[in-house]
Design a protein around this motif. Structure first.
Motif, PDB file in Angstrom:
ATOM      1  N   ARG A 192     -11.284   2.002  -9.949  1.00  0.00           N
ATOM      2  CA  ARG A 192     -10.805   1.027 -10.943  1.00  0.00           C
ATOM      3  C   ARG A 192      -9.305   0.812 -10.770  1.00  0.00           C
ATOM      4  O   ARG A 192      -8.521   1.758 -10.777  1.00  0.00           O
ATOM      5  N   GLN A 193      -8.915  -0.445 -10.649  1.00  0.00           N
ATOM      6  CA  GLN A 193      -7.507  -0.797 -10.532  1.00  0.00           C
ATOM      7  C   GLN A 193      -6.931  -1.129 -11.910  1.00  0.00           C
ATOM      8  O   GLN A 193      -7.678  -1.391 -12.862  1.00  0.00           O
ATOM      9  N   GLU A 194      -5.624  -1.116 -12.023  1.00  0.00           N
ATOM     10  CA  GLU A 194      -4.981  -1.353 -13.321  1.00  0.00           C
ATOM     11  C   GLU A 194      -5.273  -2.747 -13.877  1.00  0.00           C
ATOM     12  O   GLU A 194      -5.300  -2.951 -15.093  1.00  0.00           O
TER      13      GLU A 194
ATOM     14  N   SER B  17     -13.431  -8.317 -12.217  1.00  0.00           N
ATOM     15  CA  SER B  17     -14.320  -7.681 -13.189  1.00  0.00           C
ATOM     16  C   SER B  17     -15.725  -8.274 -13.203  1.00  0.00           C
ATOM     17  O   SER B  17     -16.713  -7.556 -13.100  1.00  0.00           O
ATOM     18  N   ASP B  18     -15.843  -9.597 -13.318  1.00  0.00           N
ATOM     19  CA  ASP B  18     -17.171 -10.197 -13.459  1.00  0.00           C
ATOM     20  C   ASP B  18     -18.006 -10.061 -12.189  1.00  0.00           C
ATOM     21  O   ASP B  18     -19.222  -9.907 -12.236  1.00  0.00           O
TER      22      ASP B  18
ATOM     23  N   ILE C 282     -12.073  -3.927  -9.151  1.00  0.00           N
ATOM     24  CA  ILE C 282     -12.694  -2.729  -8.593  1.00  0.00           C
ATOM     25  C   ILE C 282     -12.628  -2.772  -7.068  1.00  0.00           C
ATOM     26  O   ILE C 282     -12.980  -3.784  -6.453  1.00  0.00           O
ATOM     27  N   THR C 283     -12.158  -1.678  -6.474  1.00  0.00           N
ATOM     28  CA  THR C 283     -12.260  -1.519  -5.028  1.00  0.00           C
ATOM     29  C   THR C 283     -13.576  -0.830  -4.736  1.00  0.00           C
ATOM     30  O   THR C 283     -13.853   0.252  -5.262  1.00  0.00           O
ATOM     31  N   TRP C 284     -14.389  -1.478  -3.917  1.00  0.00           N
ATOM     32  CA  TRP C 284     -15.756  -1.011  -3.661  1.00  0.00           C
ATOM     33  C   TRP C 284     -15.909  -0.716  -2.178  1.00  0.00           C
ATOM     34  O   TRP C 284     -15.682  -1.576  -1.343  1.00  0.00           O
TER      35      TRP C 284
ATOM     36  N   HIS D 194     -12.953   8.287 -15.504  1.00  0.00           N
ATOM     37  CA  HIS D 194     -12.894   8.667 -14.091  1.00  0.00           C
ATOM     38  C   HIS D 194     -12.639   7.412 -13.252  1.00  0.00           C
ATOM     39  O   HIS D 194     -13.596   6.733 -12.841  1.00  0.00           O
ATOM     40  N   PRO D 195     -11.383   7.084 -12.984  1.00  0.00           N
ATOM     41  CA  PRO D 195     -11.057   5.852 -12.247  1.00  0.00           C
ATOM     42  C   PRO D 195     -11.658   5.798 -10.843  1.00  0.00           C
ATOM     43  O   PRO D 195     -11.882   4.716 -10.314  1.00  0.00           O
TER      44      PRO D 195
END
Length: 342
Positions: free
Chosen positions: A158-160, A177-178, A164-166, A137-138
């Protein structure tokens, strides 16, 4: 004539809008009504020092124990919780807790009849739970297991490239990511959360919205619709809670605008769903009855209803009199039922 008590954590009723509304409704119904808090209760003499509304103002005096208690707020301390438990052993309360969001989710899922209307939900124990969920589920929503008024709700995409767009409220950021993993870890230190796929529900103008299905019991203990209304974000927020900057619309004009000729079918769908879901939901709690429920739901492009969450103390701001008018007769019904079983 039924003697009704309203229990609240505030010592005095003067700034509790619901207290005045319920006092007025009780007067019209021919029931005795008084307001009280957790102090001034004499369990030996079965007397309570409380407040009654007479001649345009609240007056303090002693009352016998009520036959039923309208508990419109939760106790705020361990002492208040102890008093509440002691009262419950002697007097019926009309409101009962339904548990956390995950408890509600699991009960509906186990009950099967409305399981197909659930948005898949998983508790978050560690960062890996979020990472694995985003593979399927992106777009997802992170919300507290126990929360209210749209607080602490986070929307993530979630981006490719793995970032992550939050989005929280109107604030949107993109994290590598981190960094986003550290953000999840920080959330889990504060409270417990669950994660769900994001179900898009937007108006033609692009604003997020949902429906609040407010149901309550009538004087015969049967479920009926109190009010159904859309809640629209009105901003870039992805939550539509009125307390978080959204606004409440009128049902019929909204349905006509968004669903055109299908508006009446959607109206009937929502009304039917609200009452039948409430009856089924209550059956999932054997030996427990509820007075009112607030069901937050979405309607997707295929006109399927999705359950966001269920609330056992739905807000009634600006509608206190409308709700009180129905709750007083139900309180009397509860008192009669309690007496008949003793």
């Amino acid at each position: 004539m039924t003697r009704i008590g309203m229990l609240h954590y505030r010592q005095k009723p003067h700034h509790v809008t619901k207290a005045f509304a319920y006092a007025a409704a009780a007067k019209m119904h021919g029931s005795d009504f008084f307001y009280f808090s957790y102090t001034g209760i004499d369990f030996e003499q079965r007397r309570i020092n409380g407040w009654v509304y007479q001649e345009g103002d609240w007056h303090q005096q002693d009352f016998p124990f009520p036959e039923v208690i309208i508990n419109i707020s939760a106790p705020r301390s361990s002492k208040q919780k102890a008093v509440s438990r002691a009262l419950r052993l002697q007097i019926p309360f009309i409101s009962r807790s339904i548990g956390s969001k995950l408890t509600v989710y699991n009960k509906i899922k186990k009950g099967r009849q409305f399981a197909g209307h659930l948005i898949p939900s998983r508790p978050i124990e560690k960062v890996e739970d979020v990472r694995s969920f985003l593979k399927d589920h992106p777009e997802a929503v992170i919300k507290p297991l126990s929360g209210r008024k749209g607080e602490s709700i986070h929307f993530i995409t979630r981006q490719e490239n793995g970032s992550i767009t939050w989005q929280t409220g109107v604030d949107q950021q993109t994290f590598p990511s981190d960094t986003w993993e550290e953000k999840v870890t920080g959330l889990l230190r504060e409270k417990r959360y669950l994660i769900q796929p994001y179900i898009e529900c937007r108006t033609k103008a692009g604003f997020s919205y949902d429906f609040r299905l407010h149901v309550h019991k009538n004087k015969e203990g049967r479920w009926q619709t109190a009010l159904i209304y859309p809640r629209v974000s009105g901003t870039e927020r992805l939550t539509s809670n009125v307390s978080r900057g959204g606004y409440r619309g009128e049902l019929i004009p909204f349905l006509k605008e968004e669903f055109d000729r299908e508006y009446y079918n959607i109206k009937q769908l929502l009304e039917y769903f609200a009452v039948h879901f409430a009856a089924h939901f209550e059956s999932l709690y054997p030996g427990r009855s509820f007075d009112e429920l607030g069901i937050d739901a979405a309607v997707d492009r295929n006109h399927k209803i999705w359950i966001y969450e269920v609330n056992w103390r739905p807000g009634s701001r600006h509608r206190e009199f409308a709700i009180a008018r129905h709750m007083i007769p139900y309180a009397c019904y509860t008192a009669r039922q309690y007496k008949s079983k003793r």
